[in-house]
Design a protein around this motif. Structure first.
Motif, mmCIF file in Angstrom:
data_model
loop_
_atom_site.group_PDB
_atom_site.id
_atom_site.type_symbol
_atom_site.label_atom_id
_atom_site.label_comp_id
_atom_site.label_asym_id
_atom_site.label_seq_id
_atom_site.Cartn_x
_atom_site.Cartn_y
_atom_site.Cartn_z
ATOM 1 N N GLY A 151 0.902 -1.175 -0.008
ATOM 2 C CA GLY A 151 -0.038 0.137 -0.124
ATOM 3 C C GLY A 151 0.774 1.227 0.233
ATOM 4 O O GLY A 151 0.289 2.520 0.162
ATOM 5 N N SER A 152 2.031 1.197 -0.235
ATOM 6 C CA SER A 152 2.877 2.375 -0.114
ATOM 7 C C SER A 152 3.215 2.816 -1.606
ATOM 8 O O SER A 152 4.401 2.527 -2.139
ATOM 9 N N ALA A 153 2.323 3.429 -2.304
ATOM 10 C CA ALA A 153 2.235 3.591 -3.458
ATOM 11 C C ALA A 153 3.365 4.725 -4.059
ATOM 12 O O ALA A 153 3.998 4.446 -5.068
ATOM 13 N N ILE A 154 3.590 5.528 -3.424
ATOM 14 C CA ILE A 154 4.671 6.758 -3.607
ATOM 15 C C ILE A 154 6.050 6.125 -3.734
ATOM 16 O O ILE A 154 6.754 6.422 -4.648
ATOM 17 N N THR A 155 6.350 5.354 -2.708
ATOM 18 C CA THR A 155 7.619 4.845 -2.808
ATOM 19 C C THR A 155 7.590 3.683 -3.820
ATOM 20 O O THR A 155 8.884 3.721 -4.436
ATOM 21 N N ALA A 156 6.519 2.983 -4.026
ATOM 22 C CA ALA A 156 6.793 1.951 -4.994
ATOM 23 C C ALA A 156 6.769 2.717 -6.523
ATOM 24 O O ALA A 156 7.691 2.287 -7.100
ATOM 25 N N GLU A 157 6.278 3.710 -6.703
ATOM 26 C CA GLU A 157 6.497 4.395 -8.112
ATOM 27 C C GLU A 157 7.834 4.951 -8.241
ATOM 28 O O GLU A 157 8.664 4.982 -9.170
ATOM 29 N N GLY A 158 8.602 5.530 -7.113
ATOM 30 C CA GLY A 158 9.978 5.913 -7.193
ATOM 31 C C GLY A 158 10.860 4.565 -7.449
ATOM 32 O O GLY A 158 11.827 4.649 -8.421
ATOM 33 N N LEU A 159 10.595 3.492 -6.903
ATOM 34 C CA LEU A 159 11.605 2.366 -7.347
ATOM 35 C C LEU A 159 11.147 1.757 -8.704
ATOM 36 O O LEU A 159 12.069 1.282 -9.172
ATOM 37 N N TYR A 160 9.877 1.806 -9.077
ATOM 38 C CA TYR A 160 9.734 1.501 -10.451
ATOM 39 C C TYR A 160 10.256 2.463 -11.574
ATOM 40 O O TYR A 160 11.020 1.923 -12.401
ATOM 41 N N GLN A 161 10.430 3.736 -11.310
ATOM 42 C CA GLN A 161 11.148 4.559 -12.065
ATOM 43 C C GLN A 161 12.482 4.499 -11.761
ATOM 44 O O GLN A 161 13.245 4.605 -13.013
ATOM 45 N N SER A 162 12.989 4.001 -10.741
ATOM 46 C CA SER A 162 14.533 3.843 -10.515
ATOM 47 C C SER A 162 15.047 2.511 -11.522
ATOM 48 O O SER A 162 16.034 2.561 -12.233
ATOM 49 N N SER A 163 13.895 1.533 -11.404
ATOM 50 C CA SER A 163 13.860 0.308 -11.927
ATOM 51 C C SER A 163 14.183 0.409 -13.607
ATOM 52 O O SER A 163 15.092 -0.063 -14.472
ATOM 53 N N LEU A 164 13.382 1.191 -14.094
ATOM 54 C CA LEU A 164 13.377 1.441 -15.629
ATOM 55 C C LEU A 164 14.564 2.388 -16.099
ATOM 56 O O LEU A 164 15.003 2.050 -17.088
ATOM 57 N N GLU A 165 14.934 3.153 -15.214
ATOM 58 C CA GLU A 165 15.960 4.061 -15.480
ATOM 59 C C GLU A 165 17.425 3.051 -15.534
ATOM 60 O O GLU A 165 18.378 3.174 -16.683
ATOM 61 N N SER A 166 17.472 2.075 -14.702
ATOM 62 C CA SER A 166 18.523 1.166 -14.890
ATOM 63 C C SER A 166 18.344 0.120 -16.173
ATOM 64 O O SER A 166 19.304 -0.295 -16.834
ATOM 65 N N LEU A 167 17.109 -0.243 -16.322
ATOM 66 C CA LEU A 167 16.715 -1.374 -17.321
ATOM 67 C C LEU A 167 16.924 -0.805 -18.880
ATOM 68 O O LEU A 167 17.402 -1.390 -19.642
ATOM 69 N N LEU A 168 16.514 0.460 -18.967
ATOM 70 C CA LEU A 168 16.711 1.194 -20.265
ATOM 71 C C LEU A 168 17.762 1.305 -20.801
ATOM 72 O O LEU A 168 18.426 1.533 -21.981
#
Length: 233
Positions: free
Chosen positions: A132-149
């Protein structure tokens, strides 16, 4: 099964300490990578094994797929999945720090670390999303995408390990699932699922003759194995 893999790895490490014929530095790096991949596999299995069709595959083909009920992860299981993701991130951070301090580190190693770190970040994000920690989750997803791209061939990035596109596809889908439960994020849901679909099609095109088997694979296929647990059902 993966817990047994960790135990075997510990046993092998103890054996290698007694041997002088092995390059200890290279072996330690490989051992740590394997350990982190096992942690990622365990986290992924807890989070998504029961919902692989709706969460780990490419964009749902019809409305029926979208309406499939997603089984909630038990609180205790979620804590275990979070711990596994945290352990993996810790190992990858150590490996990346060591690589940055070394001279002459090759591009392939850098891209491999970027792909693996992206996967671990995405799994950690999914843990926060389910908690239920959506804001933290979004930040981590964005960091993940930055690394994967950085290492995915689907978006003009450098040619990295083939698993990178699988991790990228899954991260787009899981990020879309997060936004779907957020008010006024419909446009992000559409955008992210479109990107996931494009990556999925790219994987399909790269694997000529496989029909749509890649699109059906669970994200565990991006780990140590070329196959997933679902192949044995």
């Amino acid at each position: 099964m993966w817990q047994e893999g960790l135990s075997l790895l510990d046993e092998l490490n103890r054996h290698m300490l007694k041997t002088t014929t092995v390059n200890s530095d290279q072996y330690n790096k490989l051992s740590q990578m394997l350990r982190a991949e096992l942690y990622c596999n365990m986290s992924h299995a807890i989070l998504f094994s029961s919902t692989a069709t709706s969460l780990s595959s490419s964009v749902p083909k019809d409305d029926d797929d979208k309406k499939k009920k997603k089984k909630r992860v038990k609180e205790d299981d979620l804590k275990v999945a979070s711990e596994h993701a945290r352990e993996a991130l810790s190992v990858y951070n150590q490996l990346r720090a060591a690589a940055a301090a070394e001279k002459g580190n090759d591009d392939a190693t850098t891209l491999l670390y970027a792909s693996s770190m992206g996967r671990a970040l995405s799994l950690a994000a999914s843990c926060y999303a389910l908690a239920g920690s959506a804001i933290t989750a979004e930040g981590l997803y964005q960091s993940s995408l930055e690394s994967l791209l950085k290492c995915s061939s689907s978006d003009g990035g450098s040619e990295g390990p083939p698993q990178a596109n699988i991790h990228l596809r899954n991260t787009y889908m899981w990020y879309a699932d997060l936004c779907e439960n957020w008010d006024k994020r419909e446009s992000d849901v559409v955008r992210l699922r479109k990107l996931a679909n494009e990556v999925g099609k790219g994987i399909h095109e790269e694997e000529e003759g496989t029909e749509e088997e890649w699109l059906k694979k669970d994200g565990l296929n991006g780990g140590l194995w070329f196959f997933s647990l679902g192949d044995f059902r």
